[in-house]
Write a protein that holds these residues in place. Structure first.
Motif, PDB file in Angstrom:
ATOM      1  N   TYR A  56      56.503 -35.010 -83.386  1.00 29.62           N
ATOM      2  CA  TYR A  56      55.565 -36.060 -82.987  1.00 29.62           C
ATOM      3  C   TYR A  56      54.502 -36.282 -84.060  1.00 29.62           C
ATOM      4  N   LEU A  57      53.907 -35.195 -84.548  1.00 32.27           N
ATOM      5  CA  LEU A  57      52.839 -35.320 -85.536  1.00 32.27           C
ATOM      6  C   LEU A  57      53.347 -35.829 -86.880  1.00 32.27           C
ATOM      7  N   LEU A  58      54.542 -35.395 -87.284  1.00 35.37           N
ATOM      8  CA  LEU A  58      55.095 -35.891 -88.545  1.00 35.37           C
ATOM      9  C   LEU A  58      55.254 -37.411 -88.500  1.00 35.37           C
ATOM     10  N   ARG A  59      55.702 -37.936 -87.365  1.00 34.48           N
ATOM     11  CA  ARG A  59      55.838 -39.382 -87.224  1.00 34.48           C
ATOM     12  C   ARG A  59      54.473 -40.058 -87.244  1.00 34.48           C
ATOM     13  N   LYS A  60      53.497 -39.475 -86.521  1.00 35.45           N
ATOM     14  CA  LYS A  60      52.161 -40.046 -86.463  1.00 35.45           C
ATOM     15  C   LYS A  60      51.455 -39.973 -87.817  1.00 35.45           C
ATOM     16  N   PHE A  61      51.634 -38.855 -88.542  1.00 37.72           N
ATOM     17  CA  PHE A  61      51.020 -38.720 -89.866  1.00 37.72           C
ATOM     18  C   PHE A  61      51.542 -39.809 -90.804  1.00 37.72           C
ATOM     19  N   SER A  62      52.843 -40.096 -90.705  1.00 31.53           N
ATOM     20  CA  SER A  62      53.442 -41.114 -91.568  1.00 31.53           C
ATOM     21  C   SER A  62      52.929 -42.507 -91.214  1.00 31.53           C
ATOM     22  N   GLU A  63      52.688 -42.748 -89.920  1.00 33.17           N
ATOM     23  CA  GLU A  63      52.209 -44.055 -89.475  1.00 33.17           C
ATOM     24  C   GLU A  63      50.719 -44.253 -89.762  1.00 33.17           C
ATOM     25  N   ASN A  64      49.948 -43.143 -89.652  1.00 32.02           N
ATOM     26  CA  ASN A  64      48.489 -43.227 -89.822  1.00 32.02           C
ATOM     27  C   ASN A  64      47.967 -42.101 -90.709  1.00 32.02           C
ATOM     28  N   PRO A  65      48.275 -42.137 -92.016  1.00 32.28           N
ATOM     29  CA  PRO A  65      47.855 -41.051 -92.907  1.00 32.28           C
ATOM     30  C   PRO A  65      46.348 -40.862 -92.981  1.00 32.28           C
ATOM     31  N   ALA A  66      45.575 -41.896 -92.681  1.00 34.42           N
ATOM     32  CA  ALA A  66      44.112 -41.784 -92.742  1.00 34.42           C
ATOM     33  C   ALA A  66      43.543 -41.047 -91.531  1.00 34.42           C
ATOM     34  N   LYS A  67      44.369 -40.860 -90.488  1.00 34.65           N
ATOM     35  CA  LYS A  67      43.888 -40.240 -89.247  1.00 34.65           C
ATOM     36  C   LYS A  67      44.505 -38.862 -89.001  1.00 34.65           C
ATOM     37  N   ILE A  68      44.933 -38.194 -90.044  1.00 37.14           N
ATOM     38  CA  ILE A  68      45.604 -36.899 -89.884  1.00 37.14           C
ATOM     39  C   ILE A  68      44.715 -35.908 -89.140  1.00 37.14           C
ATOM     40  N   SER A  69      43.450 -35.815 -89.535  1.00 37.07           N
ATOM     41  CA  SER A  69      42.539 -34.832 -88.918  1.00 37.07           C
ATOM     42  C   SER A  69      42.356 -35.099 -87.430  1.00 37.07           C
ATOM     43  N   SER A  70      42.109 -36.363 -87.070  1.00 40.25           N
ATOM     44  CA  SER A  70      41.891 -36.676 -85.651  1.00 40.25           C
ATOM     45  C   SER A  70      43.161 -36.477 -84.841  1.00 40.25           C
ATOM     46  N   LYS A 175      41.833 -25.515 -92.105  1.00 43.30           N
ATOM     47  CA  LYS A 175      40.610 -25.695 -91.321  1.00 43.30           C
ATOM     48  C   LYS A 175      39.929 -27.042 -91.582  1.00 43.30           C
ATOM     49  N   LYS A 176      40.161 -27.609 -92.768  1.00 43.72           N
ATOM     50  CA  LYS A 176      39.522 -28.896 -93.082  1.00 43.72           C
ATOM     51  C   LYS A 176      40.057 -30.039 -92.214  1.00 43.72           C
ATOM     52  N   PHE A 177      41.193 -29.820 -91.558  1.00 45.98           N
ATOM     53  CA  PHE A 177      41.773 -30.864 -90.709  1.00 45.98           C
ATOM     54  C   PHE A 177      41.319 -30.741 -89.254  1.00 45.98           C
ATOM     55  N   ILE A 178      40.487 -29.740 -88.971  1.00 48.38           N
ATOM     56  CA  ILE A 178      40.086 -29.491 -87.591  1.00 48.38           C
ATOM     57  C   ILE A 178      38.652 -29.950 -87.367  1.00 48.38           C
ATOM     58  N   PHE A 179      38.467 -30.850 -86.451  1.00 45.56           N
ATOM     59  CA  PHE A 179      37.133 -31.210 -85.978  1.00 45.56           C
ATOM     60  C   PHE A 179      37.275 -31.783 -84.580  1.00 45.56           C
ATOM     61  N   PHE A 180      36.265 -31.511 -83.743  1.00 46.97           N
ATOM     62  CA  PHE A 180      36.378 -31.895 -82.336  1.00 46.97           C
ATOM     63  C   PHE A 180      35.310 -32.911 -81.911  1.00 46.97           C
ATOM     64  N   GLN A 181      34.705 -33.585 -82.890  1.00 48.77           N
ATOM     65  CA  GLN A 181      33.734 -34.626 -82.569  1.00 48.77           C
ATOM     66  C   GLN A 181      34.483 -35.916 -82.227  1.00 48.77           C
ATOM     67  N   LYS A 182      34.123 -36.496 -81.109  1.00 49.99           N
ATOM     68  CA  LYS A 182      34.752 -37.740 -80.641  1.00 49.99           C
ATOM     69  C   LYS A 182      36.261 -37.581 -80.449  1.00 49.99           C
ATOM     70  N   ILE A 183      36.701 -36.362 -80.127  1.00 44.05           N
ATOM     71  CA  ILE A 183      38.111 -36.085 -79.872  1.00 44.05           C
ATOM     72  C   ILE A 183      38.282 -35.873 -78.376  1.00 44.05           C
ATOM     73  N   SER A 184      39.301 -36.451 -77.801  1.00 46.70           N
ATOM     74  CA  SER A 184      39.504 -36.362 -76.356  1.00 46.70           C
ATOM     75  C   SER A 184      40.901 -35.863 -76.021  1.00 46.70           C
ATOM     76  N   PHE A 185      41.028 -35.388 -74.806  1.00 46.97           N
ATOM     77  CA  PHE A 185      42.314 -34.938 -74.271  1.00 46.97           C
ATOM     78  C   PHE A 185      43.221 -36.154 -74.071  1.00 46.97           C
ATOM     79  N   GLN A 186      44.430 -36.103 -74.641  1.00 47.10           N
ATOM     80  CA  GLN A 186      45.351 -37.238 -74.600  1.00 47.10           C
ATOM     81  C   GLN A 186      46.521 -36.938 -73.655  1.00 47.10           C
ATOM     82  N   ILE A 187      46.351 -37.252 -72.388  1.00 40.90           N
ATOM     83  CA  ILE A 187      47.380 -36.947 -71.399  1.00 40.90           C
ATOM     84  C   ILE A 187      48.667 -37.713 -71.678  1.00 40.90           C
ATOM     85  N   ASP A 188      48.573 -38.896 -72.303  1.00 39.90           N
ATOM     86  CA  ASP A 188      49.768 -39.696 -72.599  1.00 39.90           C
ATOM     87  C   ASP A 188      50.670 -39.003 -73.624  1.00 39.90           C
ATOM     88  N   TYR A 189      50.107 -38.031 -74.346  1.00 41.46           N
ATOM     89  CA  TYR A 189      50.907 -37.330 -75.366  1.00 41.46           C
ATOM     90  C   TYR A 189      52.166 -36.714 -74.765  1.00 41.46           C
TER      91      TYR A 189
END
Length: 378
Positions: A56-70, A175-189
């Motif tokens: 799932y993440l590999l597909r999402k990273f490819s679609e949105n490389p600027a949002k990898i951390s979030s 660790k540079k990819f981890i931050f929890f500001q403005k991050i929410s639980f994504q039940i649709d995942y």
């Protein structure tokens, strides 16, 4: 072409197989056989906790490389309740002290599998190899000093600490990819990634359900032997993925004729590598497990391993054509056949050969299903 990622995957598999040999060599089969119950619980828990996150993440990273951390951080938060759930189950299934160390184990595995997509996407294979080697050395040193008085509980402590330490190193690496500001639980995942989760679980059950059945029906020695035999045979099966995974992109881009030629080459290669691997396994079982099997066992083992060299690329080809449902259906039939046949043969007191026979027949059944599908489309 041997890539650093292939080397990394082989090392992970080899380290995983070495540990039971160390336990049996310096302790006993009974200790490892007793430990397998905890080991199998944790393996299944990991499959659910992972929930197809790598694909799932590999597909999402490819679609949105600027949002990898979030994307990565949201995935961590979303799946972490599953860690809590299986930790609670662990406390109910095992004693309190066991439950604590199982929780440590699950957290470590959660971290390790969570960063797998980052390892692949960022191509951090060399650093990953370093982490795998360093953490395994740590396990080896700890085991060496406690080997004389090893028990199931002390083995659980050492193994859980080893997994936790390895997971911690991976988390620190990314660790540079981890931050929890403005991050929410994504039940649709869970709905979006369900197909990835289902394929992963079916693949896991297809290769491990017989071990669960043996652990249920067999004694500790049979369980210890069969878990190791299964790991060795599954490793030989996984060689197919090691071979074609670096070329997956090319396979997706080429036509069916190229895929068929590649498939024939892989099938012929299997006729060489599988018998040679079974010969090596024969000596491992004879000199390290002190277990001897006749020719019938190795013939059944061949029938269990070889089909994966024939239908492996059929799965890739069906993915290419967006026919994942066919793969799921065939794997479900394989798991059901394996469960029924292995249970029946064990109930009839055929032991290890019976369990392996059930798995082999199930593999042949899956092979036939894939070939019938391919031939209908030809």
């Amino acid at each position: 072409m041997i890539t650093n990622n292939t080397i990394r995957q082989v090392l992970i598999s080899v380290f995983g197989m070495v540990i039971p040999f160390l336990v049996i060599r310096f302790s006993s089969k009974e200790i490892w056989g007793s430990f397998v119950a905890v080991y199998l619980f944790s393996l299944f828990a990991q499959q659910v906790i992972n929930w197809g996150n790598k694909e799932y993440l590999l597909r999402k990273f490819s679609e949105n490389p600027a949002k990898i951390s979030s994307l990565f951080s949201e995935n961590l938060i979303t799946r972490f309740p599953l860690v809590i759930l299986f930790s609670i189950i662990g406390f109910f299934l095992f004693s309190g002290s066991y439950g604590f160390w199982i929780t440590v184990w699950l957290i470590g595995r959660f971290w390790i599998h969570s960063v797998e997509a980052l390892v692949l996407y960022q191509k951090e294979f060399d650093k990953s190899i370093g982490i795998e080697v360093l953490s395994f050395i740590g396990f080896g040193v700890s085991f060496y000093f406690l080997k004389c008085g090893i028990t199931v509980y002390s083995l659980l402590i050492i193994y859980s600490t080893y997994i936790f330490f390895k997971g911690l190193l991976y988390i620190l690496l990314f660790k540079k990819f981890i931050f929890f500001q403005k991050i929410s639980f994504q039940i649709d995942y869970f709905k979006t990634s369900f197909s990835f989760f289902l394929l992963s679980v079916l693949g896991f059950l297809g290769s491990k359900i017989d071990v669960y059945i043996v652990e249920h029906f067999g004694n500790r020695i049979i369980t210890a032997d069969y878990q190791i035999i299964n790991s060795l045979l599954v490793f030989v099966m996984s060689v197919t993925a090691f071979i074609y995974s670096p070329f997956t992109k090319m396979i997706y881009r080429n036509n069916d004729d190229v895929i068929k030629k590649t498939q024939k080459t892989l099938a012929y290669f299997g006729l060489l590598i599988v018998p040679v691997s079974l010969l090596v396994i024969h000596f491992i079982l004879k000199f390290y497990l002190k277990t001897n099997f006749d020719t019938t066992f190795y013939l059944i083992a061949f029938l269990y391993v070889y089909p994966s060299y024939v239908y492996g690329l059929d799965i890739v080809n069906l993915f290419k054509k967006h026919q994942e449902k066919i793969v799921v259906k065939n794997l479900v039939f394989g798991v059901i056949a394996n469960t029924v046949l292995s249970s029946l043969f064990l109930y009839l007191q055929y032991g290890i050969i019976g369990a392996l026979s059930g798995s082999a027949i199930a593999q042949l059944f899956v092979l036939i299903l894939f070939k019938l599908k391919i031939n209908r489309e030809a």
